[in-house]
Design an enzyme around this catalytic site. Structure first.
Site, PDB file in Angstrom:
ATOM      1  N   ALA A   1       2.611  -5.363   8.299  1.00  0.00           N
ATOM      2  CA  ALA A   1       2.167  -4.050   8.775  1.00  0.00           C
ATOM      3  C   ALA A   1       1.819  -4.113  10.256  1.00  0.00           C
ATOM      4  O   ALA A   1       1.003  -4.942  10.677  1.00  0.00           O
ATOM      5  CB  ALA A   1       0.963  -3.609   7.970  1.00  0.00           C
TER       6      ALA A   1
ATOM      7  N   GLY B   1       3.959   3.504   3.461  1.00  0.00           N
ATOM      8  CA  GLY B   1       3.432   4.657   2.732  1.00  0.00           C
ATOM      9  C   GLY B   1       2.526   4.211   1.592  1.00  0.00           C
ATOM     10  O   GLY B   1       2.258   4.985   0.685  1.00  0.00           O
TER      11      GLY B   1
ATOM     12  N   TYR C   1      -3.242   3.420   3.527  1.00  0.00           N
ATOM     13  CA  TYR C   1      -3.209   3.731   4.968  1.00  0.00           C
ATOM     14  C   TYR C   1      -2.808   5.200   5.151  1.00  0.00           C
ATOM     15  O   TYR C   1      -2.723   5.946   4.179  1.00  0.00           O
ATOM     16  CB  TYR C   1      -2.314   2.718   5.694  1.00  0.00           C
ATOM     17  CG  TYR C   1      -2.918   1.329   5.551  1.00  0.00           C
ATOM     18  CD1 TYR C   1      -4.085   0.994   6.242  1.00  0.00           C
ATOM     19  CD2 TYR C   1      -2.409   0.412   4.640  1.00  0.00           C
ATOM     20  CE1 TYR C   1      -4.705  -0.241   6.048  1.00  0.00           C
ATOM     21  CE2 TYR C   1      -3.027  -0.824   4.442  1.00  0.00           C
ATOM     22  CZ  TYR C   1      -4.175  -1.139   5.150  1.00  0.00           C
ATOM     23  OH  TYR C   1      -4.797  -2.344   4.944  1.00  0.00           O
TER      24      TYR C   1
HETATM   25  C1  LIG Z   1      -2.525 -12.009   2.910  1.00  0.00           C
HETATM   26  C2  LIG Z   1      -1.892 -10.732   2.449  1.00  0.00           C
HETATM   27  C3  LIG Z   1      -1.515  -9.775   3.397  1.00  0.00           C
HETATM   28  C4  LIG Z   1      -0.895  -8.588   2.994  1.00  0.00           C
HETATM   29  N1  LIG Z   1      -0.451  -7.715   3.962  1.00  0.00           N
HETATM   30  C5  LIG Z   1       0.266  -6.616   3.585  1.00  0.00           C
HETATM   31  C6  LIG Z   1       0.872  -5.788   4.575  1.00  0.00           C
HETATM   32  O1  LIG Z   1       0.833  -6.052   5.777  1.00  0.00           O
HETATM   33  N2  LIG Z   1       1.531  -4.687   4.133  1.00  0.00           N
HETATM   34  C7  LIG Z   1       1.657  -4.376   2.786  1.00  0.00           C
HETATM   35  O2  LIG Z   1       2.268  -3.353   2.442  1.00  0.00           O
HETATM   36  N3  LIG Z   1       1.117  -5.176   1.847  1.00  0.00           N
HETATM   37  C8  LIG Z   1       0.462  -6.295   2.217  1.00  0.00           C
HETATM   38  N4  LIG Z   1      -0.006  -7.155   1.244  1.00  0.00           N
HETATM   39  C9  LIG Z   1       0.381  -6.939  -0.180  1.00  0.00           C
HETATM   40  C10 LIG Z   1       1.677  -7.716  -0.487  1.00  0.00           C
HETATM   41  O3  LIG Z   1       2.776  -7.200   0.239  1.00  0.00           O
HETATM   42  C11 LIG Z   1       2.032  -7.706  -2.005  1.00  0.00           C
HETATM   43  O4  LIG Z   1       2.206  -6.387  -2.432  1.00  0.00           O
HETATM   44  C12 LIG Z   1       0.953  -8.387  -2.833  1.00  0.00           C
HETATM   45  O5  LIG Z   1       0.649  -9.673  -2.311  1.00  0.00           O
HETATM   46  C13 LIG Z   1       1.382  -8.546  -4.287  1.00  0.00           C
HETATM   47  O6  LIG Z   1       2.506  -9.418  -4.404  1.00  0.00           O
HETATM   48  P1  LIG Z   1       2.290 -10.912  -5.001  1.00  0.00           P
HETATM   49  O7  LIG Z   1       1.733 -10.737  -6.390  1.00  0.00           O
HETATM   50  O8  LIG Z   1       3.675 -11.507  -5.031  1.00  0.00           O
HETATM   51  O9  LIG Z   1       1.379 -11.622  -4.094  1.00  0.00           O
HETATM   52  C14 LIG Z   1      -0.663  -8.326   1.614  1.00  0.00           C
HETATM   53  C15 LIG Z   1      -1.061  -9.287   0.670  1.00  0.00           C
HETATM   54  C16 LIG Z   1      -1.654 -10.486   1.068  1.00  0.00           C
HETATM   55  C17 LIG Z   1      -2.008 -11.509   0.032  1.00  0.00           C
END
Ligand SMILES: Cc1cc2nc3c(=O)[nH]c(=O)nc-3n(C[C@H](O)[C@H](O)[C@H](O)COP(=O)(O)O)c2cc1C
Length: 381
Positions: A63, A182, A186
């Site tokens: 992001a 989206g 945010y």
């Molecule tokens: C350290 C960290 C940073 C994240 N930053 C964002 C981000 O910048 N934008 C976003 O849409 N989601 C962000 N997320 C959510 C992830 O994109 C993802 O949806 C979430 O980790 C679930 O997937 P997973 O179960 O494979 O970890 C972040 C998650 C983590 C752990």
């Protein structure tokens, strides 16, 4: 040991926008707070993304703020200054060293999730759909501030900021496309959700009205960079930042139907699964489903959330839905996640302490599988 992943649809080619991909394993957008003091990518970030890119595969980068007014977090990126754009160019060049690697940038306005302390100017304005604060405390340990309701002129300016950020990303910084943020509470999500949008004008009330800002941003970004380079992320069940919608199926079905009608050739639509344990307090929601949205969208559909804790689901969902699958925390800990899944090699565990901590530890030092074995002799395959 043969790999259940290698024989699944995860490793079937798919077309996304203008790119032909060899497999469907996608890096989730993950903000890691490793930028410099001017919100620009650092050398470590270049290395981090280089490590995770594979040939003919999609990498979605974290992001990134569309303007200085879009809110800031310490060491999180922007794409509005020359320095930021130049540094991003180095990141996309590193990713493109892998032939066919496809780099999308997630572009964001934080709205009420930010704080005036991080906004520029003598009288910074924290803004949202309505003057409703995020419940609870912000990361500085203070109550979230009450935002000011955006005027229609301000909304139009932010729409322009999204399209300028998209142009900066694609025309200057070398990205293959942008993912409009989206999701996850945010600004765009703040307009969509009933818990936050209390407006009485053309941007609030009915689903059509609450969707207006989102669809305007998509129209503007499509006009700026082209439909095949435009994508969007949604999270109907995320509870992050006080999000809740009274009618998630109806709301996001309307949004997807509109996108299907207006922009069927968008690069992809990206949804976070209801079972996601990262954005939900109510863990392991197996009652709700993304299937109704999948049925409404004819183009590439990315499913994210929950595949880190249950990687075996990735193959099942790819097989049953034809979706691309995005991994978050397991991609943080496994720079070679694609190879590990392909060969069914064990995964490194992620360390949440270093998610946002800064520095290279827990960022670019997670081992590749080959380097943990003696010339690969312990491969499971
Ligand atoms: C350290 C960290 C940073 C994240 N930053 C964002 C981000 O910048 N934008 C976003 O849409 N989601 C962000 N997320 C959510 C992830 O994109 C993802 O949806 C979430 O980790 C679930 O997937 P997973 O179960 O494979 O970890 C972040 C998650 C983590 C752990």
């Amino acid at each position: 040991m043969s790999s259940p992943f290698a024989s699944s649809a995860l490793f079937k080619p798919i077309r996304v926008g203008n790119q032909q991909l060899d497999h469907r394993i996608v890096l989730c957008p993950l903000n890691r707070r490793r930028c410099d003091n001017e919100y620009a990518p650092t050398d470590s970030m270049i290395e981090y993304y280089r490590q995770r890119a594979t040939p003919n595969a999609l990498v979605i980068m974290e992001a990134t703020m569309i303007s200085a007014d879009a809110g800031a977090y310490p060491h999180a990126p922007g794409i509005y200054s020359t320095h930021q754009i130049q540094q991003w160019r180095k990141v996309t060049d590193a990713v493109h060293e892998k032939p066919g690697a496809t780099a999308f940038l997630q572009i964001r306005h934080a709205g009420r999730a930010s704080t005036t302390q991080f906004l520029p100017g003598a009288h910074p304005r924290l803004v949202s759909a309505s003057a409703v604060p995020v419940p609870g405390k912000n990361e500085l340990g203070n109550d979230y501030e009450i935002p000011q309701e955006l005027t229609v002129d301000e909304i139009n300016k932010i729409v322009n900021d999204f399209s300028r950020a998209a142009r900066n990303a694609v025309e200057e910084a070398g990205f293959d496309g942008v993912e409009i943020h989206g999701a996850n509470g945010y600004l765009i999500d703040q307009f969509i959700n009933t818990s936050c949008n209390k407006r009485a004008d053309a941007y609030g009330g009915s689903i059509e009205h609450r969707s207006r800002f989102c669809l305007q941003v998509v129209d503007a970004v499509v006009a700026a960079i082209g439909v095949e380079k435009t994508a969007i992320r949604f999270s109907p069940w995320s509870e992050f930042l006080g999000m809740e919608d009274a009618t998630p199926y109806e709301t996001w079905s309307y949004l997807v139907s509109q996108l299907e009608q207006q922009h069927p050739n968008m690069a992809y639509i990206h949804f976070i699964e209801p079972r996601d344990d990262f954005s939900r307090k109510t863990k392991n929601d197996t009652q709700n489903s993304l299937d109704p949205f999948r049925k409404l969208w004819s183009g590439p559909f990315i499913s994210a959330g929950g595949y880190t804790t249950k990687p075996e689901l990735a193959a099942q969902v790819a097989d049953s839905t034809n979706n691309l699958i995005a991994f978050g925390r397991s991609f943080i800990a496994n720079p070679d996640l694609v190879e590990r899944l392909k060969h069914n090699w064990p995964l490194n565990k992620y360390n949440r302490e270093t998610f946002y901590k800064g520095g290279d530890t827990g960022y670019i030092d997670y081992p590749f599988y080959e380097s943990t074995t003696a010339r690969g002799s312990q491969k499971l395959e």
